[in-house]
Scaffold this motif. Structure first.
Motif, PDB file in Angstrom:
ATOM      1  N   TYR A 255     -60.565  50.927   3.142  1.00  0.00           N
ATOM      2  CA  TYR A 255     -61.885  51.177   3.727  1.00  0.00           C
ATOM      3  C   TYR A 255     -62.021  50.556   5.120  1.00  0.00           C
ATOM      4  O   TYR A 255     -61.433  49.499   5.396  1.00  0.00           O
ATOM      5  N   PRO A 256     -62.840  51.175   5.975  1.00  0.00           N
ATOM      6  CA  PRO A 256     -63.217  50.491   7.212  1.00  0.00           C
ATOM      7  C   PRO A 256     -63.958  49.197   6.857  1.00  0.00           C
ATOM      8  O   PRO A 256     -64.634  49.130   5.817  1.00  0.00           O
ATOM      9  N   PRO A 257     -63.863  48.171   7.703  1.00  0.00           N
ATOM     10  CA  PRO A 257     -64.448  46.858   7.352  1.00  0.00           C
ATOM     11  C   PRO A 257     -65.965  46.864   7.188  1.00  0.00           C
ATOM     12  O   PRO A 257     -66.504  46.006   6.490  1.00  0.00           O
ATOM     13  N   THR A 258     -66.653  47.823   7.790  1.00  0.00           N
ATOM     14  CA  THR A 258     -68.122  47.819   7.748  1.00  0.00           C
ATOM     15  C   THR A 258     -68.700  48.660   6.608  1.00  0.00           C
ATOM     16  O   THR A 258     -69.920  48.721   6.440  1.00  0.00           O
ATOM     17  N   VAL A 259     -67.850  49.302   5.831  1.00  0.00           N
ATOM     18  CA  VAL A 259     -68.345  50.193   4.779  1.00  0.00           C
ATOM     19  C   VAL A 259     -68.334  49.471   3.434  1.00  0.00           C
ATOM     20  O   VAL A 259     -67.290  48.964   3.015  1.00  0.00           O
ATOM     21  N   PRO A 260     -69.469  49.424   2.737  1.00  0.00           N
ATOM     22  CA  PRO A 260     -69.516  48.724   1.449  1.00  0.00           C
ATOM     23  C   PRO A 260     -68.860  49.543   0.347  1.00  0.00           C
ATOM     24  O   PRO A 260     -68.794  50.777   0.413  1.00  0.00           O
ATOM     25  N   ALA A 261     -68.391  48.862  -0.677  1.00  0.00           N
ATOM     26  CA  ALA A 261     -67.791  49.556  -1.825  1.00  0.00           C
ATOM     27  C   ALA A 261     -68.853  50.298  -2.619  1.00  0.00           C
ATOM     28  O   ALA A 261     -68.617  51.392  -3.137  1.00  0.00           O
ATOM     29  N   GLU A 262     -70.027  49.693  -2.698  1.00  0.00           N
ATOM     30  CA  GLU A 262     -71.127  50.277  -3.468  1.00  0.00           C
ATOM     31  C   GLU A 262     -72.369  50.418  -2.602  1.00  0.00           C
ATOM     32  O   GLU A 262     -72.633  49.574  -1.736  1.00  0.00           O
ATOM     33  N   LEU A 263     -73.132  51.470  -2.861  1.00  0.00           N
ATOM     34  CA  LEU A 263     -74.393  51.660  -2.136  1.00  0.00           C
ATOM     35  C   LEU A 263     -75.438  50.667  -2.633  1.00  0.00           C
ATOM     36  O   LEU A 263     -75.525  50.414  -3.837  1.00  0.00           O
ATOM     37  N   PRO A 264     -76.258  50.138  -1.733  1.00  0.00           N
ATOM     38  CA  PRO A 264     -77.426  49.376  -2.194  1.00  0.00           C
ATOM     39  C   PRO A 264     -78.432  50.349  -2.805  1.00  0.00           C
ATOM     40  O   PRO A 264     -78.288  51.567  -2.653  1.00  0.00           O
ATOM     41  N   PRO A 265     -79.444  49.839  -3.497  1.00  0.00           N
ATOM     42  CA  PRO A 265     -80.450  50.745  -4.083  1.00  0.00           C
ATOM     43  C   PRO A 265     -81.080  51.637  -3.014  1.00  0.00           C
ATOM     44  O   PRO A 265     -81.265  51.217  -1.869  1.00  0.00           O
ATOM     45  N   LEU A 266     -81.418  52.869  -3.395  1.00  0.00           N
ATOM     46  CA  LEU A 266     -82.047  53.804  -2.465  1.00  0.00           C
ATOM     47  C   LEU A 266     -83.395  53.261  -2.000  1.00  0.00           C
ATOM     48  O   LEU A 266     -84.137  52.643  -2.774  1.00  0.00           O
ATOM     49  N   THR A 267     -83.706  53.488  -0.734  1.00  0.00           N
ATOM     50  CA  THR A 267     -84.954  52.969  -0.175  1.00  0.00           C
ATOM     51  C   THR A 267     -86.080  53.995  -0.200  1.00  0.00           C
ATOM     52  O   THR A 267     -87.218  53.676   0.119  1.00  0.00           O
ATOM     53  N   HIS A 268     -85.770  55.229  -0.556  1.00  0.00           N
ATOM     54  CA  HIS A 268     -86.801  56.273  -0.635  1.00  0.00           C
ATOM     55  C   HIS A 268     -86.823  56.854  -2.048  1.00  0.00           C
ATOM     56  O   HIS A 268     -85.788  56.985  -2.696  1.00  0.00           O
ATOM     57  N   LYS A 269     -87.999  57.220  -2.495  1.00  0.00           N
ATOM     58  CA  LYS A 269     -88.121  57.766  -3.850  1.00  0.00           C
ATOM     59  C   LYS A 269     -87.950  59.276  -3.887  1.00  0.00           C
ATOM     60  O   LYS A 269     -87.885  59.879  -4.966  1.00  0.00           O
TER      61      LYS A 269
END
Length: 568
Positions: free
Chosen positions: A21-35
């Motif tokens: 992976y590129p260093p700035t890309v997370p393995a997992e997404l954080p929770p969605l910010t929009h419903k």
């Protein structure tokens, strides 16, 4: 192929691709910010109100105007007596009305059914009946198709728009040219049809009530061919699409590791918005970041497309191998200033290495190849953007996405071994609309979507497609299912039996070839092609027809398409 490793893949546990992976890309997404997509849309329209959201034929539509016009559409729809979650069809090319209507439908609380405007009456009838769409928005150029099937469906209202409806004074000229000069509007007669402008005027007088839609509600029915050849609607939820938007957002950020970020990102939208690739990567991504999408109504008109490219500094360009290749062979394309281009995404079909290398040399920007399907909203894997290497693979799984390669018995294979590519992640459809049987065929017990594509994963986590498990034919990024072509051909009284296969094609990747045993000795290639043209949209039609005295069959009488392919 890479040398086979003897380490068990066990992809969900190992996730070997994360090391690449590129260093700035997370393995997992954080929770969605929009419903919902609606919340994202309304926030972006307020935040970027004065920016251009979409433009077409040099007419700009700001985020403020997009919000206002889509509000009118939504308010009008809510006044038509529809129920929550009802389906509304959109049958338009890339014109300003398309995003206005699509976001209006979502804001009203309904489900968008994207329809290819080039569908034949037979294809349109199936999709409208299957989705049980109650209303359709259609460009007048294709109203004659709707006219032929409207009485066979549950449609309550037909709203007809013109090319010039949202182009201001210029629209009158555009309509005159389209209708009278180019003669692109076949005669049609739908007595109850509602003009688009009248619908907007009606909607302006009404109030849009907030729609109660959540992450797990369906946003789109994205139709795709089935294992039986019957087109079926992949249910894409607000969660699916917002997750894929976030997955791509993190990936896009890597483009700015080495390049300066522009104040406003400009997207070239040459792929049709009814296709999942443009829907997510152009429309949804563009809206989310306040980008400007330049809508191309007819990408086959290469001179006009190149002129649009000369007028703007393009930063993001999703496309197909066929489009890239056509541009490279256009005499004016080298004159375009490509210095602003940050990201060029190749999807829908394999990007050929000679095309990728020539593109990179001419534009200075590499083509980043990715992979996905309607069922994955669509992006499942993609190559790194922060590298100029053309890997010849479909890249790495995007964040929160697990890919495993499995054999016929559902066992995970070792690295380098070919099996079926299976995908699990928040962007994967919950299933097909009213098709639990078809859903069961493609979903594993542990939640993986079986793609039908055969490939392998190397020890860095990069995935290479080598074949298809299905007999599907891929024409310029569009799925063509042999059963459907064969069914249509068999309707001709002169056909005894037939088989459709894909053969290599320099322009479209693959082309449809139909092998036919005649019932009527007088049957000609021209007869059969004319018959197919009446019942199949252009990319599904057989480009090659071969007549034989018999077809290869198994001992139980099944036609062996693979044997036909091997001998072609």
């Amino acid at each position: 192929m890479n040398e086979v490793s003897h380490i068990s893949m066990d992809a969900p546990q190992r996730k070997i691709w994360l090391a690449s992976y590129p260093p700035t890309v997370p393995a997992e997404l954080p929770p969605l910010t929009h419903k919902s997509i609606v919340q994202l849309f309304e926030e972006s329209c307020a935040r970027f109100a004065d920016r251009t959201a979409f433009s077409s034929m040099d007419k700009a539509l700001t985020f403020r105007a997009l919000e206002q016009e889509s509000r009118k559409v939504g308010a009008w729809l809510q006044a038509q007596g529809l129920s929550k979650g009802d389906r509304v069809a959109v049958m338009m090319p890339n014109i300003l009305q398309n995003p206005v209507v699509v976001y209006g439908i979502l804001r009203a609380g309904y489900v968008v059914v994207n329809v290819n405007p080039l569908y034949t009456p037979r294809e349109l009838e199936h999709q409208l009946k299957d989705s049980n769409a109650k209303i359709i928005f259609v460009l007048e150029n294709f109203a004659h198709t709707v006219e032929q099937v409207v009485h066979k469906t549950e449609l309550r209202k037909v709203v007809v728009t013109t090319m010039g409806d949202m182009l201001g004074l210029k629209g009158h000229i555009v309509n005159f040219v389209v209708r009278k000069v180019k003669k692109l509007v076949p005669a049609w007669n739908i007595p109850s049809a509602i003009p688009f402008k009248r619908m907007l005027a009606d909607g302006k007088e009404r109030v849009l009530a907030p729609a109660d839609r959540g992450l797990d509600d369906i946003a789109f029915l994205q139709y795709t061919g089935g294992t039986t050849g019957v087109s079926k609607g992949a249910m894409l939820t607000h969660r699916n699409l917002l997750s894929n938007k976030d997955q791509m957002s993190y990936w896009l950020e890597t483009a700015f590791i080495k390049r300066e970020r522009p104040q406003v990102m400009t997207f070239l939208c040459a792929l049709p918005l009814y296709h999942i690739f443009a829907l997510t990567v152009n429309s949804l991504m563009g809206v989310a970041i306040g980008g400007h999408n330049i809508l191309i109504a007819n990408p086959r008109d290469l001179p006009s497309l190149v002129k649009d490219m000369q007028k703007h500094k393009i930063h993001v360009f999703p496309g197909l191998n066929t489009l890239f290749n056509a541009l490279l062979n256009n005499p004016d394309f080298p004159k375009v200033d490509h210095s602003s281009m940050l990201m060029v995404f190749g999807g829908g079909m394999a990007v050929q290495r000679p095309v990728a290398e020539r593109w990179h040399k001419m534009t200075g920007c590499p083509i980043t190849e990715g992979y996905g399907l309607s069922e994955t909203s669509p992006v499942a894997t993609v190559n790194r953007i922060d590298t100029e290497e053309f890997t010849g693979t479909i890249g790495l799984p995007v964040p929160s996405t697990e890919v495993t390669i499995r054999d016929e018995d559902g066992n995970d294979l070792i690295y380098g071994e070919v099996g079926e590519i299976c995908i699990r992640g928040p962007q994967v459809t919950p299933g097909y609309w009213n098709r639990p049987d078809e859903t069961a065929k493609v979903m594993t017990a542990d939640g993986y979507f079986r793609s039908g594509d055969m490939g392998y994963m190397d020890e860095r986590g990069y995935i290479k497609i080598v074949d298809r498990k299905k007999d599907m034919i891929l024409v310029s990024g569009f799925n063509v299912y042999p059963n459907e072509v064969e069914e249509v051909a068999a309707m001709h009284p002169g056909v005894l039996e037939c088989a459709a296969i894909g053969i290599p094609d320099a322009n479209s990747g693959e082309a449809v070839k139909l092998v036919v045993v005649k019932r009527d000795p007088a049957l000609t290639e021209a007869d059969l092609k004319a018959h197919c043209a009446e019942n199949l949209t252009n990319y599904k039609r057989p480009k090659h027809i071969e007549f034989r005295t018999e077809l290869p069959k198994s001992n139980v009488g099944k036609i062996l398409r693979r044997e036909l392919r091997d001998k072609t």
